[in-house]
Structure formats: structure tokens, C-alpha cells
Design a protein around this motif. Structure first.
Motif, PDB file in Angstrom:
ATOM      1  N   CYS A 104      50.205  73.722  71.319  1.00  0.00           N
ATOM      2  CA  CYS A 104      49.267  74.879  70.919  1.00  0.00           C
ATOM      3  C   CYS A 104      50.151  75.684  69.938  1.00  0.00           C
ATOM      4  N   VAL A 105      49.376  76.323  68.720  1.00  0.00           N
ATOM      5  CA  VAL A 105      50.103  76.732  67.822  1.00  0.00           C
ATOM      6  C   VAL A 105      49.937  78.381  68.169  1.00  0.00           C
ATOM      7  N   VAL A 106      49.199  78.808  69.240  1.00  0.00           N
ATOM      8  CA  VAL A 106      49.154  80.082  69.790  1.00  0.00           C
ATOM      9  C   VAL A 106      50.113  80.241  70.775  1.00  0.00           C
ATOM     10  N   CYS A 107      50.004  79.845  71.981  1.00  0.00           N
ATOM     11  CA  CYS A 107      50.859  79.877  73.316  1.00  0.00           C
ATOM     12  C   CYS A 107      51.931  78.957  73.545  1.00  0.00           C
ATOM     13  N   LYS A 108      51.902  77.986  72.566  1.00  0.00           N
ATOM     14  CA  LYS A 108      52.991  77.055  72.663  1.00  0.00           C
ATOM     15  C   LYS A 108      52.735  76.157  73.944  1.00  0.00           C
ATOM     16  N   ARG A 109      51.957  75.970  74.644  1.00  0.00           N
ATOM     17  CA  ARG A 109      51.755  75.085  75.535  1.00  0.00           C
ATOM     18  C   ARG A 109      51.100  73.780  75.258  1.00  0.00           C
ATOM     19  N   LYS A 110      51.251  72.820  75.862  1.00  0.00           N
ATOM     20  CA  LYS A 110      50.409  71.572  75.601  1.00  0.00           C
ATOM     21  C   LYS A 110      48.864  71.476  75.758  1.00  0.00           C
ATOM     22  N   SER A 111      48.186  71.018  74.900  1.00  0.00           N
ATOM     23  CA  SER A 111      46.812  70.927  74.753  1.00  0.00           C
ATOM     24  C   SER A 111      46.036  69.685  74.349  1.00  0.00           C
ATOM     25  N   PRO A 112      45.138  69.027  75.034  1.00  0.00           N
ATOM     26  CA  PRO A 112      44.485  67.851  74.570  1.00  0.00           C
ATOM     27  C   PRO A 112      43.525  68.232  73.325  1.00  0.00           C
ATOM     28  N   VAL A 113      43.279  69.226  72.822  1.00  0.00           N
ATOM     29  CA  VAL A 113      42.229  69.843  71.830  1.00  0.00           C
ATOM     30  C   VAL A 113      42.816  70.242  70.708  1.00  0.00           C
ATOM     31  N   ASN A 116      61.194  63.627  57.160  1.00  0.00           N
ATOM     32  CA  ASN A 116      60.091  64.339  57.814  1.00  0.00           C
ATOM     33  C   ASN A 116      59.639  63.832  59.117  1.00  0.00           C
ATOM     34  N   LEU A 117      60.488  63.714  59.901  1.00  0.00           N
ATOM     35  CA  LEU A 117      59.972  63.389  61.281  1.00  0.00           C
ATOM     36  C   LEU A 117      59.582  64.625  62.272  1.00  0.00           C
ATOM     37  N   PRO A 118      58.206  64.925  62.395  1.00  0.00           N
ATOM     38  CA  PRO A 118      57.987  65.800  63.230  1.00  0.00           C
ATOM     39  C   PRO A 118      57.938  65.700  64.556  1.00  0.00           C
ATOM     40  N   PHE A 119      58.314  64.506  64.935  1.00  0.00           N
ATOM     41  CA  PHE A 119      58.239  64.292  66.707  1.00  0.00           C
ATOM     42  C   PHE A 119      59.250  64.930  67.339  1.00  0.00           C
ATOM     43  N   PRO A 120      60.720  64.797  66.792  1.00  0.00           N
ATOM     44  CA  PRO A 120      61.715  65.670  67.764  1.00  0.00           C
ATOM     45  C   PRO A 120      61.513  66.895  67.721  1.00  0.00           C
ATOM     46  N   ALA A 121      61.107  67.774  66.731  1.00  0.00           N
ATOM     47  CA  ALA A 121      60.837  69.245  66.774  1.00  0.00           C
ATOM     48  C   ALA A 121      59.734  69.352  67.880  1.00  0.00           C
ATOM     49  N   SER A 122      58.969  68.630  67.932  1.00  0.00           N
ATOM     50  CA  SER A 122      57.780  68.991  68.693  1.00  0.00           C
ATOM     51  C   SER A 122      58.143  68.748  70.374  1.00  0.00           C
ATOM     52  N   VAL A 123      59.247  68.207  70.505  1.00  0.00           N
ATOM     53  CA  VAL A 123      59.578  67.868  71.852  1.00  0.00           C
ATOM     54  C   VAL A 123      60.871  68.895  72.187  1.00  0.00           C
ATOM     55  N   MET A 124      61.874  69.192  71.351  1.00  0.00           N
ATOM     56  CA  MET A 124      63.086  70.067  71.689  1.00  0.00           C
ATOM     57  C   MET A 124      63.471  70.715  70.262  1.00  0.00           C
ATOM     58  N   ASP A 130      64.374  69.776  80.782  1.00  0.00           N
ATOM     59  CA  ASP A 130      64.965  69.914  79.404  1.00  0.00           C
ATOM     60  C   ASP A 130      65.991  68.498  79.475  1.00  0.00           C
ATOM     61  N   MET A 131      65.994  67.776  80.609  1.00  0.00           N
ATOM     62  CA  MET A 131      66.854  66.346  80.439  1.00  0.00           C
ATOM     63  C   MET A 131      65.908  65.358  80.201  1.00  0.00           C
ATOM     64  N   THR A 134      58.852  72.374  76.962  1.00  0.00           N
ATOM     65  CA  THR A 134      58.086  72.736  75.855  1.00  0.00           C
ATOM     66  C   THR A 134      58.979  73.445  75.008  1.00  0.00           C
ATOM     67  N   PRO A 135      59.029  73.207  73.639  1.00  0.00           N
ATOM     68  CA  PRO A 135      59.871  74.016  72.697  1.00  0.00           C
ATOM     69  C   PRO A 135      59.362  75.362  72.412  1.00  0.00           C
ATOM     70  N   ARG A 136      60.498  76.332  72.244  1.00  0.00           N
ATOM     71  CA  ARG A 136      60.131  77.612  71.983  1.00  0.00           C
ATOM     72  C   ARG A 136      59.255  78.228  70.683  1.00  0.00           C
ATOM     73  N   ARG A 137      59.521  76.961  69.915  1.00  0.00           N
ATOM     74  CA  ARG A 137      58.867  77.437  68.811  1.00  0.00           C
ATOM     75  C   ARG A 137      57.687  76.142  68.391  1.00  0.00           C
ATOM     76  N   SER A 138      56.996  76.271  67.341  1.00  0.00           N
ATOM     77  CA  SER A 138      55.803  75.332  67.254  1.00  0.00           C
ATOM     78  C   SER A 138      56.864  73.968  66.525  1.00  0.00           C
ATOM     79  N   ALA A 139      55.995  73.052  66.468  1.00  0.00           N
ATOM     80  CA  ALA A 139      56.518  71.708  65.828  1.00  0.00           C
ATOM     81  C   ALA A 139      56.355  72.060  64.364  1.00  0.00           C
ATOM     82  N   PRO A 140      57.076  71.227  63.621  1.00  0.00           N
ATOM     83  CA  PRO A 140      56.713  71.213  61.807  1.00  0.00           C
ATOM     84  C   PRO A 140      55.274  71.123  61.531  1.00  0.00           C
ATOM     85  N   GLN A 141      54.953  71.829  60.509  1.00  0.00           N
ATOM     86  CA  GLN A 141      53.621  72.297  60.426  1.00  0.00           C
ATOM     87  C   GLN A 141      52.760  70.942  60.029  1.00  0.00           C
TER      88      GLN A 141
END
Length: 617
Positions: free
Chosen positions: A579-588, A163-171, A133-134, A495-502
Motif C-alpha cells: 500500500c502506498v499509504v501504510c506500506k502494508r500488503k493489500s489485494p486492492v 528496471n526491476l521493481p520486484f526486488p525493491a517491493s520485497v526488501m 526478513d530471512m 514488508t519494506p519500510r519504503r514503497s516499491a519503485p513507482q
């Protein structure tokens, strides 16, 4: 045979001995027991007086000055980064030299302790902060420096303007603001004990920043050794906090704020040492604040001898320069005419109409005092230079016809070197000011926390540049360095508990893969006038609803395929998204749906998502 005292060989000691006899001589003249001097003694006294008068007068450049002995530069360590010089370091690895795991653990521990204390007082639940988190918090703080907005909540707004999607994708915003409110650098129990000492000499005004301040300072000393030319100056950290630490400096662009005394490398602007001015010290030396500040800043382990220090007229004094010579540190700086030890004589001073480039100088032992007349009078004091070394400077002047012409005028070498090497702290301030992360806060110690983040980032950037020079690699800008650092911090963050902006994929800085030839055209006739494939607006919005076209062409692709200059060791993780399903990081991601999905032996979110949305059967 007895050896002579080394003090008698010092020119300053000889000059002092010559002048110390005149007051006693005048005193003995009024004594009734004083015998009239003989005729043999009177010529000797007159010769000594003439010699003293000749030394204590301003001289011109026509009179030759002796060259002082130049320092032999002997640093304790190799100059430059104190790292493995054959290795390649990433921006994240260099940043972690300053914000190490120990620093992060200290921040996490004290932030949780303060959060628990605050939650008990306000009866609110505190979610414990982790190291991940830090890292995510610092990642967004650095991101705010390269994309500043007026308020913190604007970074998470989903409107067209913000419309800045990056901050929400981090936290998430709530999590970031919660950590920001609880952020603490020192132990609340230690602060409570320190508050009990308020009004006593044992009270520490900087207790709230002490742990982080000391750890960052130790890293600044450890991982870099300065070149021969160094400089000292003040730095202002803007703040309107109602606290006694706040200072006012009239001639600074930032007039109100916290004052820092800074020692920097004049070559690259690396911050070597600094301290926050906390008011009058408990045990001053009696030689002034400027004297104490210089001596405190130069108290660095492994510094060595033969350094050339440049300061402005706030610090310059004959006492300081002579004491620095005892430590084998030479100095140069502008000087005020009212400082103790400055020559008071006006003999052979400047005429009424002084032409530009006129030089006057006096040498008093190891100290050289110089006056140079440019558009105004400039006064210097130096233990390094001689009065004049045939240097010239270009100046614009008017000829008798009123036309501006370029004229070469004499310039003392001390002023030339001062202009070249005094800007170490100013260079550091400029590098910090380009992308500084300080934003409005109600707590004064958080302002200093953000400044410490700036110092660590700029010092890490300077180390990166120095390593690139050693390896003869192309240099990068500070903006590119910070961008890579931010992405790396996001990788190791939580990893944020919700997905990033769509609409995150549409704002991706990487190139899109070409449109698949198997892509089924949309079924709705209303989309017949849509932009051609490949333009940003042609990509469908990333919503959780299933796209209208089932069937072919939904092939997996890697983000790294469209990235350049990625090391082979980083290709497996570069460009990962949530990932839009499990909310973990994926390169695919899906090349047709533009959805980030896991596709590993443990998690096949790719197949799960497409089957659940009836795209593949």
C-alpha cells in the motif's frame, strides 16, 4: 548328518579353491622331500589346469553365459514422496519441508549472533534479522536465479536498463546486502572453539555449514524414497576460494570448486544423500576413497534391499561390488583395467582388426567382466547382468562405397542399462544449473549455502511433479514452480519500510482491467498524442503526485480478478502489493490511478489517499 558350509556352494569360493592349489603345487616341486607323483595323479592335475585355463579366458557371445539371480526389490517404505498422497501441496509448503521453521530459526539466530559480534568489532549498528526478513532474503536469492545480473546492486537500480521493481517491493537493497554480509549458518562460539582445534584430528573443516547441512540432509532422507535404480557420482560447486576444500577434476565442466559425492534417484534426479569432500578422512578403511564414499552414501535409514546401483570407473572395484552384494545391493559400472581383481589374461582377447560391436566377457564367480568394442573399447563390471541378451544398438558406419549407413550391432545389456540409469546425478545437476542461485561472494561457506538452497528447491520441485503424477494433474515447468515459490515467499516475508519503485504496476504480469468509461481525459494539451488506452505506455507513472483528473471512475478492483488458476482459499490474498499509504500488503488497487491501497474495515487508505490528493471530496 552335518550340514555343509554355505561358503562351499558359492561359485566364487569354488573358483578360488581351484586356483589356490597351483602356487602351493609349484612350491612343493622344488622341495627335495617331494615324492614324484604317481601316474594316476598327473592326469587329474592336468585336467584341473585345463579347466582353470578355460575359465580364465575371454569368451565371445557365441558361448552362453549363465543368468545371475535377479534382486527382489524390497524397500522399507513406499517408493516416491513420503507425504499425504491425497493432499494438494503448494510450492511453498514443499520448500518448507527443507527450509522448515527450525532451519529458518537457526539461520536467524546464528546470523544475529554473528552480526552482533561484527558490529562490536567495527562499531556499526546491527539491525536484528527476523524470520520474515530471512524469508524475504531467500525470496530475492531465488529471484536472482531466474533473472541473473552481473552485480547485486543492479537489481535495485531505477534506470531504463535495470528496471526491476520486484526486488525493491520485497526488501530494500541496503537491508538485503546487510543480511548477506551477516549471513551465518553456525554459532560463532562453536566456530571459535573449533578454530582452537586446528591442526588436530578433532578439527572440523565444515563447521561453518554443519547445522544447515545436517538439517537439509535429514529432510532429503525423510520425504522421499528412491526407486530401484540409483546412481552415485561427483558434483562440482564452482568456487575460486583459497581454501583446502577446493578440488580440481579434469574431466568435469566445472574444474575448480567444492567436490560433493552425491547419491541420486536415476528415475527423476532427486538428491537422496550427499556430502562435501573435506580431504583425507581421519580413519579410512584402507580400501580407497571411492569405496568409503559409496559406503557412506548408502548408509541411509529405511533404504531396504534389492537396489541396483550404477557408478563410473572411479568407484568400480570387485571388492566394492562383492561387499555390496553382502548388503543385498547389486551394482554395475565401468571399470579400469588396472584395478585389483580385473582379469589379466589376454587369451582369446580381441583381434587386431576388431569389427564394431564385438563382445568379450569373463565370469569370475558373481562378477561379470565385459569388453565391448564401439568407437573405442568399453570395459564393464556387473553383478546384475549376463554377458549378452540379444540386444542391438544402431550405429552409423561407412559402407564399401564410402556412404554412411545405419547398422545394428550387438550391445551388452549391462552397457544398455548403464546408459539409461547412470545419469541420475547428471539430471540433478542439469535441473540445478538451469536457475542456480550461486553468485560471487567472498566467503566460501556462503557458496555452499546457495547450493543448499538449490538442492532444496530442485528436490521440492521433483516432489511437486511426483504428486502431480499421482493426482493425474498437468505438470508444470521448473521456471513456473520457482516463480510461484518466489511470490509465496514474498507474501510471508517482511514488508519494506519504503514503497516499491513507482512503475511497479506497469510491470505487473497480470492483465489490466479495461479502461473505465468514466475516465476524464487529461487536461494538458501536450498529451493529445499519447498512445491509445490499454497499451503499457498509456498508464500514467505511479508517482506520489495527484493525477490531474478529479472526479468519477475511481473504483476499487482486486488483483485476483485478472489472475487465472487461483484456488478459492487463496483469492483473498493472491497478488497483494504494498500500500502506498501504510506500506502494508493489500489485494486492492484503484482502477484509474493504478495505486495499491488498503480497503478494509480497519484501514481505509483508499479514501484517505484520494481525499488527500483532492481527487474525491
Amino acid at each position: 548328518m552335518g550340514a555343509e558350509s554355505p561358503e562351499k556352494e558359492d561359485p566364487l569360493w569354488i573358483y578360488t579353491q581351484k586356483n589356490s592349489s597351483s602356487p602351493s603345487a609349484r612350491k612343493t616341486l622344488s622341495s627335495p622331500c617331494r615324492k614324484t607323483p604317481s601316474r594316476k595323479q598327473q592326469p587329474d592335475r592336468q585336467a584341473n589346469k585345463d579347466e582353470a585355463d578355460e575359465e580364465d579366458q575371454w569368451r565371445s557371445i557365441d558361448e552362453e553365459d549363465m543368468e545371475p539371480p535377479q534382486p527382489h526389490f524390497r524397500p522399507e517404505r513406499d517408493v516416491g514422496p513420503q507425504l499425504n498422497r491425497t493432499a494438494n501441496y503448494t510450492p511453498l509448503e514443499l520448500f518448507q519441508l527443507f527450509f522448515s521453521t527450525t532451519v529458518i530459526d537457526t539461520l536467524v539466530k546464528n546470523t544475529n549472533a554473528y552480526g552482533e559480534k561484527k558490529s562490536q568489532e567495527q562499531k556499526e549498528r546491527h539491525v536484528p534479522v527476523t524470520a520474515a526478513d530471512m524469508y524475504s532474503f531467500i525470496c530475492i536469492v531465488l529471484y536472482m536465479g531466474i533473472a541473473p545480473l552481473k552485480t547485486l546492486r543492479d537489481f535495485w537500480r531505477g534506470s531504463r536498463l535495470f528496471n526491476l521493481p520486484f526486488p525493491a517491493s520485497v526488501m530494500p537493497s541496503r537491508r538485503f546486502l546487510a543480511i548477506s554480509r551477516s549471513l551465518h549458518m553456525s554459532d560463532p562460539a562453536v566456530e571459535a572453539a573449533n578454530d582452537q582445534k586446528k591442526g588436530t584430528p578433532g578439527y572440523d573443516r565444515l563447521c561453518k555449514i554443519k547445522p544447515l547441512y545436517e538439517q537439509i540432509l535429514e529432510a532429503c532422507h525423510t520425504f522421499y524414497h528412491p526407486h530401484q535404480h540409483i546412481s552415485i557420482d561427483e558434483r562440482m560447486v564452482a568456487s575460486k576460494a583459497r581454501i583446502k576444500l577446493k578440488q580440481y577434476i579434469r574431466n568435469k565442466p566445472t574444474k575448480w570448486g567444492f567436490k560433493l559425492f552425491v547419491l541420486a534417484d536415476s528415475t527423476c534426479g532427486y538428491t537422496l544423500n550427499f556430502f562435501v569432500y573435506g580431504g583425507r578422512e581421519c580413519e579410512p578403511t584402507g580400501k580407497g576413497l571411492s569405496y568409503d564414499a559409496v559406503m557412506k552414501l548408502l548408509n541411509i535409514p529405511f533404504l531396504g534391499k534389492g537396489y541396483k546401483l550404477y557408478v563410473d570407473n572411479f568407484y568400480t572395484s570387485p571388492t566394492l561390488f562383492l561387499d555390496l552384494l553382502k548388503r543385498k545391493i547389486w551394482a554395475c559400472g565401468t571399470v579400469r583395467s588396472n584395478v585389483a581383481g580385473y582379469p589379466k589374461t589376454k587369451k582369446n582377447n580381441r583381434p587386431e582388426k576388431t569389427p564394431r560391436g564385438t563382445i568379450r566377457w569373463i565370469r569370475k564367480g558373481q562378477l561379470l567382466f565385459v569388453k565391448w568394442f564401439d568407437t573405442r573399447e568399453v570395459m564393464m563390471c556387473s553383478t546384475i547382468h549376463k554377458a549378452y541378451s540379444s540386444d542391438m544398438a544402431n550405429r552409423k558406419v561407412k559402407n564399401p562405397d564410402g556412404q554412411w549407413t545405419v547398422k545394428q550391432v550387438p550391445i551388452p545389456s549391462c552397457i544398455r542399462d548403464y546408459n539409461q540409469y547412470m545419469g541420475g546425478v547428471d539430471l540433478s545437476d542439469a535441473l540445478i544449473g538451469y536457475y542456480n542461485v550461486i553468485h560471487k561472494t567472498r566467503k566460501w561457506y556462503k557458496t555452499l549455502f546457495y547450493h543448499l538452497v538449490d538442492i532444496a528447491t530442485v528436490n521440492a520441485f521433483i516432489l511437486y511433479k511426483e504428486m502431480c503424477k499421482m493426482h493425474k494433474q498437468p505438470l508444470v515447468t521448473q521456471k513456473n514452480f520457482r516463480e510461484e515459490l518466489i511470490l509465496s515467499l514474498a507474501e510471508i516475508g517482511s514488508t519494506p519500510r519504503r514503497s516499491a519503485p513507482q512503475n511497479f504496476m506497469s510491470a505487473s504480469p497480470f492483465k489490466r482491467p479495461p479502461a473505465s468509461p468514466f475516465k476524464v481525459p487529461p487536461a494538458s494539451p501536450s498529451n493529445a498524442t499519447s498512445p491509445p488506452p490499454g497499451s503499457p505506455s498509456s498508464v500514467p507513472p505511479l508517482s506520489t503526485e495527484a493525477p490531474p483528473a478529479p472526479g468519477l471512475g475511481h473504483l476499487p478492483a482486486y488483483f485476483v480478478e485478472q489472475m487465472s488458476n487461483v484456488a478459492s482459499r487463496d483469492r483473498a490474498t493472491a497478488g497483494r502489493r504494498t500500500c502506498v499509504v501504510c506500506k502494508r500488503k493489500s489485494p486492492v488497487y484503484c482502477s484509474t490511478c493504478q495505486k495499491t491501497l488498503c480497503f478494509t474495515s480497519l484501514r481505509n487508505c483508499y479514501s484517505e489517499w484520494h481525499r488527500s490528493n483532492n481527487i474525491c471530496v
